[in-house]
Design an enzyme around this catalytic site. Structure first.
Site, PDB file in Angstrom:
ATOM      1  N   ASP A  94       0.907  -1.140   0.000  1.00  0.00           N
ATOM      2  CA  ASP A  94       0.000   0.000   0.000  1.00  0.00           C
ATOM      3  C   ASP A  94       0.946   1.188   0.000  1.00  0.00           C
ATOM      4  O   ASP A  94       1.625   1.441   1.007  1.00  0.00           O
ATOM      5  CB  ASP A  94      -0.875   0.009   1.259  1.00  0.00           C
ATOM      6  N   HIS A  95       1.027   1.897  -1.114  1.00  0.00           N
ATOM      7  CA  HIS A  95       2.121   2.865  -1.224  1.00  0.00           C
ATOM      8  C   HIS A  95       1.995   4.002  -0.208  1.00  0.00           C
ATOM      9  O   HIS A  95       2.972   4.694   0.068  1.00  0.00           O
ATOM     10  CB  HIS A  95       2.255   3.403  -2.657  1.00  0.00           C
ATOM     11  N   HIS A 115      -5.915   2.726   1.432  1.00  0.00           N
ATOM     12  CA  HIS A 115      -5.068   3.818   1.942  1.00  0.00           C
ATOM     13  C   HIS A 115      -5.659   4.467   3.209  1.00  0.00           C
ATOM     14  O   HIS A 115      -4.961   4.685   4.191  1.00  0.00           O
ATOM     15  CB  HIS A 115      -4.891   4.907   0.879  1.00  0.00           C
TER      16      HIS A 115
HETATM   17  C1  BG6 Z   1      -3.893   4.984  -6.069  1.00  0.00           C
HETATM   18  C2  BG6 Z   1      -5.275   5.108  -6.662  1.00  0.00           C
HETATM   19  O1  BG6 Z   1      -3.798   3.858  -5.245  1.00  0.00           O
HETATM   20  O2  BG6 Z   1      -3.623   6.144  -5.283  1.00  0.00           O
HETATM   21  C3  BG6 Z   1      -5.406   6.372  -7.488  1.00  0.00           C
HETATM   22  O3  BG6 Z   1      -5.526   3.975  -7.477  1.00  0.00           O
HETATM   23  C4  BG6 Z   1      -5.012   7.580  -6.669  1.00  0.00           C
HETATM   24  O4  BG6 Z   1      -6.735   6.526  -7.974  1.00  0.00           O
HETATM   25  C5  BG6 Z   1      -3.651   7.350  -6.030  1.00  0.00           C
HETATM   26  O5  BG6 Z   1      -4.975   8.696  -7.530  1.00  0.00           O
HETATM   27  C6  BG6 Z   1      -3.331   8.482  -5.068  1.00  0.00           C
HETATM   28  O6  BG6 Z   1      -2.013   8.354  -4.625  1.00  0.00           O
HETATM   29  P1  BG6 Z   1      -1.199   9.622  -4.104  1.00  0.00           P
HETATM   30  O7  BG6 Z   1       0.088   9.043  -3.626  1.00  0.00           O
HETATM   31  O8  BG6 Z   1      -1.060  10.538  -5.286  1.00  0.00           O
HETATM   32  O9  BG6 Z   1      -2.023  10.233  -3.031  1.00  0.00           O
END
Ligand code: BG6
Length: 524
Positions: free
Chosen positions: A209-210, A272
């Site tokens: 989960d990044h 997230h």
């Molecule tokens: C991804 C989603 O996991 O996270 C995207 O699939 C979203 O829809 C993105 O835009 C948001 O990531 P960050 O790091 O830009 O907040």
């Protein structure tokens, strides 16, 4: 922390005293990273630049290779050029020739269909040869960055070719890194975990989960447990409610096909936003051991009560954006976006009220919201404290008392803000809220590592703290699957709207309980 406005010039050099403490050297064993989905968007924008930046920081092991595995018939040179172009375009630091030469010479490509076992056997032979040449064994890190439709053949063929269970003595030498989605609901999440468990031990699996790779998200545990002032007040005695906002200004862009099948709940909230919730609300772990931390997160998820979905008592709101203005520019509504069906009921915004049934959070509502095309891009966690007891400053004409709040800004303006009440200087007794700010950019400079740098390094080293465990993914799906089922059965009924560029539908206001509670209007 520094009170009021921050100094104008952030520190720019690594000689800044706060930067000196940052760890530089963490050893990873000899490694081959194998990326499935080698020419995909994530590889191009995030994975290749992250690996390049690890090389810049000397964090890749001396015996390191990167092999793209994909269906396209590319040569090693083709893939190298693709990598170079994308690093140049997307890396946070400029591409420097000597560094690129070092890394580029260790990049290769293996072409094969994901469902062709022979391609995996040929790959295993290639690895054997490389090991013979260098005279040592590599750990293999299989990074599955493909659409979920091909997870199964990839994972099974890694198993059937023996690649998933290579040993060095008794140690397993293979790991698999998987990108979300980990299923679409509870059943499919269980099915995916079953396929993974057939071919790998859970200890070999790294589910990404990044958000967990973001510096500010890692800092949540530090803020909570490395400061003794928070713990005594981090509970229902003092906290009125907690709001978690994950707002984006972007629309669905070129991902309409994927997004229409997914929606905000699956795309952002279930993963997230729930990670942020777990970290902010879990009990203190007994140690820094990854399992101790993940056990606490799972315990927290299990304590969340099922949401109410009746008309009278409804804890969830879904909505789609309509035409509006973002940054002064007119943007189309969701139903007018290319490749979105006119009758789509997919939500681009979801808000939810959660209750956690444990001692710490008894009666404290948690409000979560996430949406595309909202007023601005911001992710934050706001802990709203109760007002002080007694009537010392209760005369609302004279005193503009705001409840104290502690807001952790995850992005884009990373930091934390404490809102306090203060006397306005003067002969009269007047009060107004003031803010104490801590900003990462001011204290540490702004060029911090990207989430994927940390996550790839941790997977190489074998630290699973920032990755999702199988039972964690299932616990979250257990909570959200009834909502998805309910929405599917209701079709378009109950889909609210909000103008692009706003803070979401007015219907979401009804989720908030207390007369003084309202969604935060988050300014720039
Ligand atoms: C991804 C989603 O996991 O996270 C995207 O699939 C979203 O829809 C993105 O835009 C948001 O990531 P960050 O790091 O830009 O907040």
């Amino acid at each position: 922390m520094t009170a009021s406005s921050p100094p104008e010039q952030p520190p720019t050099t690594e000689s800044h005293p706060f930067l000196q403490g940052l760890s530089k050297h963490r050893g990873a064993p000899p490694t081959i990273i194998v990326i499935f989905g080698a020419s995909g968007d994530l590889t191009a924008r995030k994975l290749l630049p992250a690996i390049y930046n690890l090389e810049v920081d000397n964090l890749l092991p001396p015996d390191f290779f990167l092999i793209g595995f994909g269906r396209k018939p590319l040569s090693d040179d083709d893939f190298r050029s693709f990598a170079q172009e994308n690093v140049a375009q997307h890396s946070r630091r400029d591409l420097e020739d000597p560094i690129w030469e070092r890394l580029g010479s260790r990049i290769m490509y293996h072409s094969g269909n994901y469902d062709d076992l022979e391609a995996y056997k040929a790959f295993a032979e290639r690895v054997d040869k490389m090991e013979d040449e260098v005279g040592r064994q590599f750990q293999l890190l299989f990074y599955v960055s493909t659409p979920p439709t091909v997870f199964q053949p990839i994972l099974e063929n890694l198993g059937h070719s023996g690649l998933s269970r290579r040993h060095h003595g008794s140690a397993l030498m293979s790991k698999v890194v998987l990108e979300k989605p980990f299923g679409r609901d509870l059943d499919s999440a269980r099915e995916l975990n079953g396929i993974l468990c057939d071919q790998f031990d859970e200890s070999q699996v790294y589910r990404i989960d990044h958000y967990l790779g973001k510096e500010t998200v890692q800092d949540l545990l530090v803020q909570r447990f490395a400061n003794s002032i928070f713990e005594p007040i981090w509970n229902y005695h003092y906290v009125d409610h907690i709001q978690i906002t994950v707002a984006e200004a972007l629309g669905v862009g070129s991902r309409a096909g994927y997004y229409n099948q997914s929606g905000a709940l699956r795309d952002m909230i279930q993963n997230h936003t729930m990670q942020l919730l777990s970290l902010i609300a879990m009990e203190p772990p007994v140690s820094n051991d990854p399992e101790d931390i993940r056990n606490e997160k799972v315990k927290l998820l299990k304590a969340i009560q099922p949401v109410r979905l009746d008309e009278e008592q409804n804890d969830v709101v879904r909505a789609q954006y309509t035409e509006g203005l973002i940054g002064g520019e007119k943007v189309p509504g969701f139903l007018q976006e290319q490749d979105i069906p006119q009758d789509s009921s997919t939500e681009t915004y979801a808000a939810i009220r959660l209750s956690i049934d444990n001692w710490r959070w008894n009666g404290v509502p948690f409000y979560l919201r996430s949406g595309k095309r909202m007023a601005r891009r911001v992710t934050e966690i706001a802990v709203q404290f109760k007002n002080p007891p007694g009537n010392l400053f209760s005369d609302s004409d004279k005193f503009h008392l705001a409840g104290n709040s502690f807001v952790m800004q995850i992005q884009p303006d990373e930091g934390a803000t404490l809102l306090l009440n203060s006397k306005i200087p003067g002969l009269e007794n007047r009060i107004q809220p003031v803010k104490m700010h801590f900003r990462y950019a001011t204290t540490y400079g702004s060029n911090t590592p990207e989430a994927y740098e940390r996550l790839i390094l941790d997977a190489m080293i074998g630290d699973s703290t920032l990755f999702i465990r199988g039972d964690e993914a299932e616990a979250s799906w257990k909570l959200y699957t009834p909502i998805l089922d309910h929405w599917q059965a209701s079709g378009n009924k109950g889909v609210e709207t909000y103008a692009a560029g706003s803070w979401g539908p007015t219907a979401a206001d009804k989720l908030l309980w207390g007369s003084k509670q309202e969604w935060r209007k988050i300014g720039p």
